[in-house]
Design an enzyme around this catalytic site. Structure first.
Site: not given
Lengths: 270, 270, 270, 270, 270
Positions: D144, D175
């Site tokens: 992120y 992810k």
């Protein structure tokens, strides 16, 4: 392992000589005689103190020759109070293991409860207690409340809190400063529970006042005293020591102690 | 283990050559000859110094070939003073164990007492002393008072405090800067107790002044000198070395030393 | 253990291919071909480079199959320069031991001397050198002066200081940026002493200019070059490699190298 | 040791169920059924997911009874996003070794590239990868981008950079959040190289839109999906799971998957 | 190792006596009787509590003599709440191993979720849980939401989040404060899943109100209560204990418990 306090506590009483001023205050506390650590070790030896408190460096270079006769207490932290280091923390300089190797019968550590760095201090102190008790030696906590929210370090409630912190964290002895409030200090001592309280002088004062203060200190329930400048800065250190020792060990009255001091001082001066 | 100082201390006196300026000051201290560490090692060897002080990287790449003849002192910390790193701390770069592997007979470490980061510095220095003494080698403390509350680093009281800190923490030798105050510095040396004091030059000065300063330094009670730029920046490094060596080792008078320097310098220039 | 440099240094010269831009700059340096690490590994293999420099993740997933033929250099730290992380530090991501397990013949680490976090950087770099040398592999220091007091990172004195820091701390090789000052850079290389200097391009430039700069670089006394975008972003990477290789390995003149490049480029484009 | 991905990757595809919202978002994501971790474990079991992602505490108290049938993925870090902890870092809570003891087939860790604390994050992530690979289990990086210089976390270039960071640092799976840009995301996947990309939903959306988005996701080159609220908050979690599974495992067209969902949903509601 | 809760949980219910106020609040909570830890240990013994909660120091000096009969719970962290230490963190003071050596059947730790220092707190708590479970003893999390973004620590949603954090991180028991919202708190307990909830009083209140609150607490689904000042500050601590015990252990109705209290209190006062 069971913690053995017998080296520094005799019949529940203790009288210790502190000589760590060189780090905390700097040489301004010394003159040409007292600057020599041997001077303090000799007072501790001949004055039959239950221990001398020094930093590791002093122990390593001067304790040899005294170790059978003077119990050694190594102060594990310290800072140049007078040079003005600003953080309210005094980090560990000497490990417990090193202190043991140097011959320590006990170790000391200053705790500033209320400091903004309290979490780090408590954490370090907890480890020290755990390690020292593994080796079976006692820990003395210098309990000094200090921080932005502490108005008066000598307030009875603040001292009582500091004493309690020492007990809760696991110290075996506490070094506290006396606030000249006998009734208040009885509560302070009570808050320390089974942790023994040793009371320290603030600064050098006139000897009669010092002996009267010592008498009061012993009435608070404290287990003894930690003396320093009032002894090794004194011109008759053995006379003042003799008087204190009689009070601490034999509960001599302050009036008798004053007389004893006068006699001994006259002899010592000759 | 007993700490052995015999490699760097002869009959209670020591004369060390410092060559760590490349890290602290940068190459601006060097010319095309002196930039080569071999130049300094050769002076140390032929000048019969009791040790050369370098960073680990220099030791690893240049000490081979000198190790039987020149005792090695590794400086364990350092910083780019001239590039302007701002924190008043110089963290450990080389471990004691690595220094030992590289052949060190002693290790050095800079202590900024009075620094806002003093707790971290004292803590690191304490561990270094403990480890070095486990290996039986001495520790030299570069004792430099520095911090927001220190007005004058060369004040006698400030230097005396720095010396005392070195003793209390357990250094075996101290490197201190001379403040040209003979009587004052006697007190500084006294405050260091059994920790030996080595006095360093500030900066390069004219050679007669340098020898006169060296003479005064040896009258303070110090165990010796740490020289650097006044030797390896000198155009007759062996002549100036010979004069200092006679003063340090044989208590030669400053007048005889000046004469010796002149004679040797004339030969060396040819 | 003796540090072995033979894997990445041949006859005193070295030519390395750098491919760690994905972390430092992000994918903006790549196109659809160059984004694939295999592309860089194939250039390193067929171009006979003395080593390829990558992060641990790339090594783990792509080095298999090249390990006999291309020496691996793992960069141990790194940061998203382009995403704007603001602290002037690049902390260790990969341990020396992990690099060894992945097949590294050398490890690299960026040192920002002059950074406000210099103490932490030097401390980490010192440990890396100690560990790598225990395993017998060399350390390459990316020496980048950076901090509030550094006006010009490409100034000769600043680069000379950075080179010296690399030597003093113990690096075996230094990666430095070239400041297009031939005489000045000879001093930079001298300040590195026995630590080998490898010089890197700044950014992609026109190929003739690049070869002329390479020729100048090799005249500074440097041991070789670290190339990156000027090779793997080039449309004829093998041609440009061939020219550089001849200059680095065989001291081919820049004019001959330019000719060689032209010939090879024409063939490679077909 | 070779890293085994066979537990969570079947024929190159993976479909994981995420259930770590209790820590990140708090119970506001749950109702009286979904608050019970058993509810999620049962969906993972009967829905034949390739793994369920939970924090260590949930694993320790609920995984018993599922461990033969549902691969366990322990998220090693986490923070109370919704309570407003402000530092852009999520430190490791569970060690790799503890995760292994709890039965994990893979571990996950959130990396905020571009954070002011990026050096500490990268350093911790590097150690985790090293340890996990020693045990032979894969690491999934939640990549992120977040920090003062990141304008848009969903920008294709920013996501491509994040993907590349994951590859360079050594993650086995990433992810990433989908930014609804099919062509752009193909580049993102390419930047991840041999590191497999798993794409996650943002938030709960209408089921037809969700299945169409899933179809697009699988066209980016990603290895699979991580689903969470769109499944366990759904009133027919098995129907939606069946449709996704057919798409991920058998490349079922989105139209057939929509039909399958409708049929199954009607049965499941009965 | 399987975590054994049988020492502090009987038939799914638990009643613990907390006596760590000396550190958190200071001696102001005590009078001349209650300041003595023996007073609290005697209540725990004769009142048949399932455990007494103290700091390590108290345990070490007072637990001897009770260890067969009163399970010991050592609080591993703590701070001088009343002295005003300002960081929202309470660092570990006592290691799990030391707690085990002191005889602990369980350990406790305060977690401030939402604190700016949450990453450090979660990381430390995670290690404690891992270690304690290796020794097979349960961990009690004092879950206190606190931080700049938390408006109301007693809000149901905030307490539910805190409870969930305890479950996700792996605590076996949670100590939560009751917010007097029965329906809301049922949700809080549900969010804790298989982690048992113990509910604590806020402060000393009138005994009838206290017993009615206790009755309500037991209807929330909580496994029991942690009592402190409402018991050991009470003038009939055994009477109030008897009433609570009957409610916790035998589900006695609040009306019967009130009657029991009155009868016992009358006897105890005589």
């Amino acid at each position: 392992m069971r913690v053995s306090t017998t080296r520094i506590l005799k019949n529940g009483r203790s009288m210790l000589l502190s000589y760590d001023h060189g780090l905390e205050h700097g040489p301004k506390d010394f003159d040409v005689n007292t600057v020599d650590p041997k001077y303090a070790f000799d007072i501790a030896l001949e004055g039959m103190y239950d221990g001398i408190i020094v930093q590791a460096g002093i122990a390593e270079k001067y304790y040899h020759g005294y170790y059978k006769d003077v119990p050694l207490i190594i102060k594990l932290n310290g800072k140049t109070e007078s040079l003005g280091s600003t953080l309210v923390i005094s980090k560990q300089i000497c490990s417990v293991e090193r202190a043991i190797k140097l011959g320590a019968s006990a170790v000391g550590y200053t705790v500033y409860d209320g400091s903004p760095l309290e979490p780090e201090i408590f954490s370090e102190f907890g480890k020290i207690i755990d390690q020292a008790h593994e080796y079976g030696i006692p820990v003395i906590g210098w309990m000094y409340p200090r921080g932005p929210n502490i108005k008066n370090e000598m307030d009875t409630d603040t001292l009582a809190y500091a004493a309690r912190v020492g007990l809760e964290l696991g110290a075996d002895f506490l070094k506290l400063k006396y606030n000249n409030n006998l009734e208040g200090f009885k509560w302070v001592v009570k808050c320390a529970g089974r942790t023994k309280v040793l009371i320290a002088e603030h600064s050098k004062i006139e000897e009669h006042a010092f002996l009267r203060m010592s008498d009061e200190i012993l009435k608070t329930g404290a287990a003894g005293m930690v003396v320093g400048r009032n002894v090794w800065q004194h011109d008759t250190p053995f006379a003042i020591t003799a008087a204190i020792r009689k009070m601490v060990r034999d509960n001599m009255s302050v009036d008798d102690a004053l007389k004893l001091y006068e006699e001994q001082a006259n002899k010592e001066k000759k």
